[in-house]
Design a protein around this motif. Structure first.
Motif, PDB file in Angstrom:
ATOM      1  N   ALA A 105       7.341   4.090  -6.108  1.00 27.22           N
ATOM      2  CA  ALA A 105       6.523   2.981  -5.801  1.00 27.22           C
ATOM      3  C   ALA A 105       5.200   3.276  -5.556  1.00 27.22           C
ATOM      4  O   ALA A 105       4.276   2.573  -5.906  1.00 27.22           O
ATOM      5  CB  ALA A 105       7.101   2.531  -4.207  1.00 27.22           C
ATOM      6  N   PHE A 106       4.706   4.410  -5.000  1.00 26.74           N
ATOM      7  CA  PHE A 106       3.459   5.066  -5.085  1.00 26.74           C
ATOM      8  C   PHE A 106       2.750   5.070  -6.386  1.00 26.74           C
ATOM      9  O   PHE A 106       1.748   4.466  -6.475  1.00 26.74           O
ATOM     10  CB  PHE A 106       3.360   6.320  -4.355  1.00 26.74           C
ATOM     11  N   LYS A 107       3.208   5.735  -7.377  1.00 25.24           N
ATOM     12  CA  LYS A 107       2.860   5.684  -8.655  1.00 25.24           C
ATOM     13  C   LYS A 107       2.713   4.502  -9.201  1.00 25.24           C
ATOM     14  O   LYS A 107       1.684   4.424 -10.112  1.00 25.24           O
ATOM     15  CB  LYS A 107       3.614   6.712  -9.733  1.00 25.24           C
ATOM     16  N   ALA A 108       3.508   3.454  -8.908  1.00 29.49           N
ATOM     17  CA  ALA A 108       3.490   2.139  -9.492  1.00 29.49           C
ATOM     18  C   ALA A 108       2.322   1.158  -8.681  1.00 29.49           C
ATOM     19  O   ALA A 108       2.022   0.168  -9.280  1.00 29.49           O
ATOM     20  CB  ALA A 108       4.645   1.339  -9.244  1.00 29.49           C
ATOM     21  N   GLY A 109       1.532   1.746  -7.665  1.00 30.43           N
ATOM     22  CA  GLY A 109       0.507   1.164  -7.082  1.00 30.43           C
ATOM     23  C   GLY A 109       1.103   0.223  -5.741  1.00 30.43           C
ATOM     24  O   GLY A 109       0.470  -0.765  -5.592  1.00 30.43           O
ATOM     25  N   GLU A 110       2.500   0.317  -5.638  1.00 27.18           N
ATOM     26  CA  GLU A 110       3.392  -0.672  -4.768  1.00 27.18           C
ATOM     27  C   GLU A 110       2.949  -0.524  -3.218  1.00 27.18           C
ATOM     28  O   GLU A 110       3.108  -1.503  -2.477  1.00 27.18           O
ATOM     29  CB  GLU A 110       4.761  -0.952  -4.912  1.00 27.18           C
ATOM     30  N   LEU A 111       2.503   0.684  -2.906  1.00 23.36           N
ATOM     31  CA  LEU A 111       2.115   1.070  -1.441  1.00 23.36           C
ATOM     32  C   LEU A 111       0.515   1.060  -1.236  1.00 23.36           C
ATOM     33  O   LEU A 111       0.346   1.557  -0.111  1.00 23.36           O
ATOM     34  CB  LEU A 111       2.675   2.368  -1.373  1.00 23.36           C
ATOM     35  N   ASP A 112      -0.245   0.128  -1.644  1.00 21.18           N
ATOM     36  CA  ASP A 112      -1.615   0.235  -1.032  1.00 21.18           C
ATOM     37  C   ASP A 112      -1.599  -0.895  -0.271  1.00 21.18           C
ATOM     38  O   ASP A 112      -2.197  -2.051  -0.321  1.00 21.18           O
ATOM     39  CB  ASP A 112      -2.379  -0.470  -2.500  1.00 21.18           C
ATOM     40  N   LYS A 113      -1.160  -0.492   1.084  1.00 18.51           N
ATOM     41  CA  LYS A 113      -1.197  -1.512   2.375  1.00 18.51           C
ATOM     42  C   LYS A 113      -0.777  -0.696   3.467  1.00 18.51           C
ATOM     43  O   LYS A 113      -0.211   0.642   3.195  1.00 18.51           O
ATOM     44  CB  LYS A 113       0.019  -2.444   1.970  1.00 18.51           C
ATOM     45  N   ASP A 114      -0.917  -1.102   4.607  1.00 14.20           N
ATOM     46  CA  ASP A 114      -0.201  -0.431   5.755  1.00 14.20           C
ATOM     47  C   ASP A 114       1.293  -0.520   5.653  1.00 14.20           C
ATOM     48  O   ASP A 114       1.733  -1.693   5.325  1.00 14.20           O
ATOM     49  CB  ASP A 114      -0.797  -1.332   7.153  1.00 14.20           C
ATOM     50  N   PHE A 115       1.983   0.580   6.002  1.00  8.30           N
ATOM     51  CA  PHE A 115       3.596   0.436   5.910  1.00  8.30           C
ATOM     52  C   PHE A 115       3.887   1.576   6.799  1.00  8.30           C
ATOM     53  O   PHE A 115       3.223   2.587   6.959  1.00  8.30           O
ATOM     54  CB  PHE A 115       4.169   0.346   4.698  1.00  8.30           C
ATOM     55  N   ILE A 116       5.336   1.289   7.248  1.00  9.12           N
ATOM     56  CA  ILE A 116       5.928   2.638   7.725  1.00  9.12           C
ATOM     57  C   ILE A 116       7.262   3.063   6.731  1.00  9.12           C
ATOM     58  O   ILE A 116       8.060   2.000   6.602  1.00  9.12           O
ATOM     59  CB  ILE A 116       6.556   2.245   9.114  1.00  9.12           C
ATOM     60  N   ALA A 117       7.179   4.064   6.252  1.00  3.77           N
ATOM     61  CA  ALA A 117       8.224   4.411   5.208  1.00  3.77           C
ATOM     62  C   ALA A 117       9.319   4.809   6.019  1.00  3.77           C
ATOM     63  O   ALA A 117       9.327   5.887   6.841  1.00  3.77           O
ATOM     64  CB  ALA A 117       7.733   5.603   4.481  1.00  3.77           C
ATOM     65  N   VAL A 118      10.545   4.165   5.810  1.00  2.00           N
ATOM     66  CA  VAL A 118      11.932   4.661   6.518  1.00  2.00           C
ATOM     67  C   VAL A 118      12.831   5.158   5.485  1.00  2.00           C
ATOM     68  O   VAL A 118      13.036   4.379   4.325  1.00  2.00           O
ATOM     69  CB  VAL A 118      12.438   3.513   7.201  1.00  2.00           C
ATOM     70  N   ILE A 119      13.211   6.524   5.526  1.00  2.00           N
ATOM     71  CA  ILE A 119      13.987   7.203   4.736  1.00  2.00           C
ATOM     72  C   ILE A 119      15.147   7.749   5.356  1.00  2.00           C
ATOM     73  O   ILE A 119      15.054   8.681   5.985  1.00  2.00           O
ATOM     74  CB  ILE A 119      13.200   8.159   4.030  1.00  2.00           C
TER      75      ILE A 119
END
Length: 110
Positions: free
Chosen positions: A42-56
Motif C-alpha cells: 500500500a505504501f509503494k502504491a501511494g495509498e498511505l499518504d494520509k494520517d492513519f494508524i496501522a493495525v496488524i
C-alpha cells in the motif's frame, strides 16, 4: 522509557523515549493489514499518504515464528517525515526498532 498502554482492545507496550511529544497522541483512521508486506504494498502504491494508524493483528506468539516487524519502520518513518500522523498497533514484536513512530506492540490478548 517504556509505558504500558491499557485500552478497549487490550494492553500493549510502547517505547516512548524516541517518540517526540507531538506524536504521543495520534487520532486517525485505523487501517487493518494482514501482514507487514500488505502495508509495504500500500505504501509503494501511494495509498498511505494520509494520517492513519496501522493495525496488524495475528503477528504474536500464535503466528508461525512470531515474525519481526522491522520492515515497517522505514515506510512509517517516511510518512511521518512527510508530515502525516502515523502509528502502529500490533500483537507482534519489533525489538525496539520502531524509532520515532509510536508503536503499541505485544498487544494482549492476541
Amino acid at each position: 522509557g517504556l509505558k504500558v498502554l491499557k485500552g478497549n482492545i487490550g494492553n500493549a507496550v510502547i517505547k516512548t523515549s524516541a517518540v517526540q511529544s507531538e506524536n504521543h497522541v495520534v487520532e486517525a483512521e485505523a487501517i487493518v493489514f494482514d501482514d507487514q508486506d500488505d502495508l509495504l504494498t500500500a505504501f509503494k502504491a501511494g495509498e498511505l499518504d494520509k494520517d492513519f494508524i496501522a493495525v496488524i493483528p495475528f503477528q504474536g506468539p500464535q503466528q508461525k515464528g512470531m515474525p519481526e516487524l522491522h520492515k515497517l519502520t522505514p515506510s512509517l518513518t517516511v510518512l511521518q517525515k512527510r508530515g502525516f500522523k502515523v502509528a502502529l498497533v500490533t500483537d507482534g514484536r519489533m525489538s525496539g526498532a520502531s524509532g520515532k513512530v509510536p508503536a503499541a506492540i505485544h498487544v494482549v490478548p492476541e
